[in-house]
Design a protein around this motif. Structure first.
Motif, short mmCIF file in Angstrom:
data_model
loop_
_atom_site.label_atom_id
_atom_site.label_comp_id
_atom_site.label_asym_id
_atom_site.label_seq_id
_atom_site.Cartn_x
_atom_site.Cartn_y
_atom_site.Cartn_z
N THR A 69 38.20 13.35 66.71
CA THR A 69 39.58 13.59 66.30
C THR A 69 39.78 15.03 65.85
O THR A 69 38.86 15.66 65.31
CB THR A 69 39.98 12.63 65.16
OG1 THR A 69 41.34 12.90 64.78
CG2 THR A 69 39.08 12.79 63.94
N GLY A 70 40.98 15.53 66.08
CA GLY A 70 41.34 16.86 65.62
C GLY A 70 42.03 16.87 64.28
O GLY A 70 42.45 17.92 63.80
N LYS A 71 42.14 15.70 63.66
CA LYS A 71 42.76 15.62 62.34
C LYS A 71 41.81 16.16 61.28
O LYS A 71 40.59 16.07 61.42
CB LYS A 71 43.15 14.17 62.03
CG LYS A 71 44.22 13.60 62.96
CD LYS A 71 44.60 12.20 62.56
CE LYS A 71 45.60 11.59 63.52
NZ LYS A 71 46.89 12.29 63.51
N VAL A 72 42.39 16.71 60.21
CA VAL A 72 41.59 17.23 59.10
C VAL A 72 41.26 16.06 58.17
O VAL A 72 42.14 15.54 57.47
CB VAL A 72 42.33 18.33 58.35
CG1 VAL A 72 41.50 18.84 57.18
CG2 VAL A 72 42.65 19.49 59.29
N VAL A 73 40.00 15.63 58.19
CA VAL A 73 39.57 14.41 57.50
C VAL A 73 38.49 14.75 56.47
O VAL A 73 37.58 15.52 56.76
CB VAL A 73 39.02 13.37 58.49
CG1 VAL A 73 38.60 12.09 57.75
CG2 VAL A 73 40.05 13.05 59.57
N THR A 74 38.62 14.17 55.29
CA THR A 74 37.58 14.25 54.27
C THR A 74 37.14 12.84 53.91
O THR A 74 37.99 11.97 53.69
CB THR A 74 38.09 14.97 53.00
OG1 THR A 74 38.44 16.31 53.33
CG2 THR A 74 37.03 14.97 51.91
#
Length: 575
Positions: free
Chosen positions: A48-53
C-alpha cells in the motif's frame, strides 16, 4: 523574557502478574509483512501507498503505565491536546493540523462516534491500553472507505481476543504517585469452535489540582482526580470452516474532577458513560469473503459545574462488504454502510440517517507497482448526496526504496447539534469537503534495522462549518493546511531508537475575533520526538522518551485576545 520549561515524568511498571497454561511466543515480522486490516483488504504494508503506523502488541505491553491519549500523542503528526494533563478534560485529537473532529476512531474496524458532541469525535479515554492488542494509524483522507470525519486520518484499535485452549487468567497491577492505582483482570481461552476474552480494568488517582494557585493566594486548591471502570468482552464462534460470528460488549464508566479555569479552584466533576454492543460476522470461501459489522453505541456525559449540562447520543451502524480476489494481483472491495444517529438527550430526540455505497480496486505486486483506486457515494437524509474518491499509487524502485502518493477527497457531515441543537441550528448546512494530496518516500535497509519515511501533505477544506454569532452555524470559510513528517528508526541488537519531526502550517477561522487567521489554534508548527529503549533482560525493558512542542496560539476568553503559548518539552522514563 523567554521562559523555558521541562517537565519530567517517571512511570512505574510495577507489578505484572500472569497466570496461564501456556505461553505464546510473539512472531517476529518485518514491517513490510505486517497485514493492515484498516484498508478492509488485509494488505501487507509493502503493498500500500498509504502512510501507516503500527503500534505493536509488544509496544503496548511495555506501556501499561500510560493512557491511550498519551501513547497516541507520541506519534508523528498527531497532537492530543491535554494528553499529559488532567484526565478529567476531553482529549482532542489533531491529525496533521486538522481540527479535533476530523479523524475517525475504529474499534476492531468499526467506526466509533458520539452524536451528542459538537464534533462527534470518539473519546480516547474510553479504552485502557491493557485491553488493546495493537493499533493501526492511517494518515490522510480515508472517507472513501470510512465515510464522514475521516478527513485527516484513522486510528484503528484492535482489542484483545481469544486465547489458548482451556482457560487462562491474566492480570496487570500498577501503583504510582498521587495514590494512583490501576488493575486489570481478565479471563480468556477457548474450546473447539469457541474462543473468548473478557477483561475489566479499574483505574483511580487523587491527582493534582488542575488549576494553578495564583500568586498571593495561600488557600490550598483541592486535587482533581478520577475514577474509571472499563469492561471489554469479545467472543468468537466458528460455526463451520467458512462461517464465523464474533460478538462483543463494552462498558465504560468515568468520574472526572475538574476546576473552573486556569486559576480558579472548583469542585466540578463529570460522569461519562459509554455502552457498545454488536458483532462481526464473516463468511469466507476460496477467493473471497463477505463481512458484516454491526454496532450499537450509547454515550452520555453528565457535567456538574457552574454551567451544568447533560448530553446523550446513540448511533447504530451496519457495514457489509465483499472482498473478491480477481487474480493473484488484483483484488476488489464492494460495500454498503448505513448509520442512524440520534441525539436522545434533546427534547425532540432528533436523528439523522446516512447511507453509503463504496468500492475499491487493489492492484498489487505488478512488477514494482501498486495501485489503489476507490470511490464512495453518500446520501444524507438532510443535505442530500455527495461523493468521494481516492487514488493511491506506490512504486518499489528497489527492495529498499518505495515511492508513494495519494490524491483523495474527504468529507464531514454536520452534527446533530449543528442541525437540530438549541443554539444556532441550521438545517441548510452542507457537508465540509476536503481535497487532499500526499507524497513521500520510504527507505528500509539491513533487514529493516534502519528505516526512514518522509511524507509531505496538503489539504484544502471548503464549506467549513463555523459558529458565526449571532447567526449560528454556517458553511462559510475555506481552510488550507500543509506540512511534512520525517520518521527515522534504528534497531541494533537489543537497542531501539525511534524519532520524528513534524511541521504543519495553515489557516482557519479564529473563534476569538471571528476572522480567518494564518495560524492554527493549539497546534504548534514544529514538533519533535525521540524514544530510546533497550531490552535489559528477558523480562525488563527500559525506555526514555523526549518530546518538544513549539510555540502555539490559543484563545484567551478572559481578555478575548489571541495569546501565544511558549514551547515546552516533556521527558519521560519507563521500565
Amino acid at each position: 523574557m523567554n521562559k523555558k520549561r521541562i517537565l519530567i515524568a517517571a512511570g512505574l511498571g510495577l507489578v505484572q502478574l500472569t497466570v496461564s497454561q501456556s505461553a505464546n511466543a510473539q512472531d517476529s515480522l518485518q514491517l513490510k509483512d505486517v497485514v493492515i486490516t484498516a484498508t478492509k483488504n488485509d494488505q501487507k504494508q509493502s503493498q500500500t501507498g498509504k502512510v501507516v503506523t503500527i503500534i505493536s502488541k509488544e509496544v503496548l505491553e511495555r506501556s501499561h503505565g500510560k493512557s491511550l491519549p498519551e501513547l497516541i500523542s507520541e506519534q508523528a503528526g498527531i497532537i492530543v491536546a491535554g494528553s499529559s494533563s488532567n484526565p478529567g478534560l476531553n482529549k482532542s485529537v489533531f491529525f496533521r493540523g486538522a481540527g479535533s473532529a476530523y479523524a475517525v476512531v475504529l474499534i476492531d474496524g468499526i467506526v466509533q462516534n458520539d452524536p451528542s458532541g459538537n464534533g462527534g469525535a470518539f473519546d480516547l479515554r474510553l479504552l485502557s491500553i491493557d485491553q488493546i492488542d495493537h493499533i493501526e494509524i492511517l494518515r490522510g483522507g480515508q472517507s472513501t472507505i470510512y465515510g464522514s470525519d475521516a478527513v485527516a486520518g484513522v486510528i484503528n484499535i484492535i482489542t484483545k481476543k481469544g486465547g489458548p485452549k482451556g482457560n487462562t487468567i491474566y492480570g496487570v497491577a500498577s501503583i504510582g504517585s498521587y495514590e494512583t492505582l490501576k488493575g486489570t483482570i481478565g479471563l480468556n481461552g477457548g474450546v473447539d469452535g469457541f474462543t473468548y476474552n473478557v477483561n475489566y480494568t479499574q483505574n483511580k488517582t487523587n491527582g493534582i489540582s488542575e488549576a494553578a494557585n495564583p500568586v498571593g493566594n495561600n488557600a490550598e486548591f483541592d486535587k482533581d482526580g478520577f475514577r474509571t471502570g472499563a469492561l471489554n468482552a469479545n467472543f468468537g464462534i466458528k460455526l463451520d470452516k467458512h462461517f464465523s460470528v464474533n460478538p462483543f460488549v463494552r462498558y465504560y464508566y468515568g468520574n472526572y474532577s475538574f476546576d473552573g479555569g486556569a486559576f480558579v479552584d472548583a469542585g466540578n466533576y463529570s460522569i461519562l458513560k459509554n455502552v457498545a454492543a454488536g458483532t462481526n460476522a464473516k463468511y469466507e470461501f476460496a477467493t473471497g469473503k463477505v463481512t458484516l459489522n454491526y454496532s450499537y453505541e450509547s454515550t452520555s456525559n453528565d457535567s456538574h459545574s457552574s454551567f451544568p449540562s447533560f448530553s446523550q447520543g446513540k448511533i447504530s451502524i451496519v457495514d457489509v462488504f465483499y472482498n473478491q480476489k480477481l487474480n493473484d494481483k488484483l483484488d476488489l472491495l464492494v460495500g454498503i454502510d448505513n448509520r442512524v444517529m440520534k441525539l436522545s438527550s434533546a427534547a425532540t430526540a432528533p436523528k439523522a440517517n446516512i447511507f453509503a455505497a463504496y468500492s475499491s480496486l487493489f492492484l498489487h505486486d505488478l512488477s514494482v507497482f501498486n495501485l489503489e483506486v476507490g470511490g464512495r457515494y453518500n446520501k444524507h437524509e438532510q443535505y442530500g448526496e455527495n461523493y468521494t474518491y481516492s487514488i493511491t499509487p506506490s512504486i518499489n524502485i528497489i527492495k529498499e526504496v518505495k515511492l508513494f502518493g495519494t490524491v483523495s477527497t474527504a468529507f464531514k457531515v454536520p452534527t446533530l447539534n449543528m442541525l437540530f441543537g438549541q443554539f444556532g441550528a441550521n438545517l441548510d448546512l452542507k457537508p465540509e469537503k476536503s481535497q487532499n494530496y500526499e507524497a513521500g518516500v520510504n527507505f528500509s535497509f539491513a533487514d529493516e534495522k534502519f528505516t526512514l519515511r518522509v511524507a509531505g501533505f496538503k489539504r484544502d477544506l471548503k464549506d467549513a462549518i463555523i459558529y458565526a454569532f449571532p447567526a449560528g452555524y454556517v458553511n462559510q470559510v475555506s481552510q488550507k493546511t500543509k506540512g511534512f513528517e520525517v520518521e527515522p528508526a534504528i534497531k541494533f541488537g537489543k537497542f531501539n531508537l525511534n524519532g520524528y519531526y513534524a511541521y504543519v502550517e495553515g489557516n482557519e477561522f479564529n473563534f476569538v475575533d471571528n476572522a480567518i487567521a494564518d495560524y492554527l489554534f493549539r497546534r504548534p508548527k514544529n514538533t519533535f520526538g525521540i524514544t530510546a529503549g533497550v531490552q535489559a533482560t528477558t523480562d525488563l525493558y527500559v525506555s526514555a522518551n523526549y518530546r518538544y512542542f513549539g510555540n502555539r496560539t490559543d484563545g484567551n476568553f478572559s481578555t478575548y485576545t489571541v495569546d501565544t503559548l511558549p514551547a515546552y518539552k516533556l521527558l519521560s522514563a519507563y521500565a
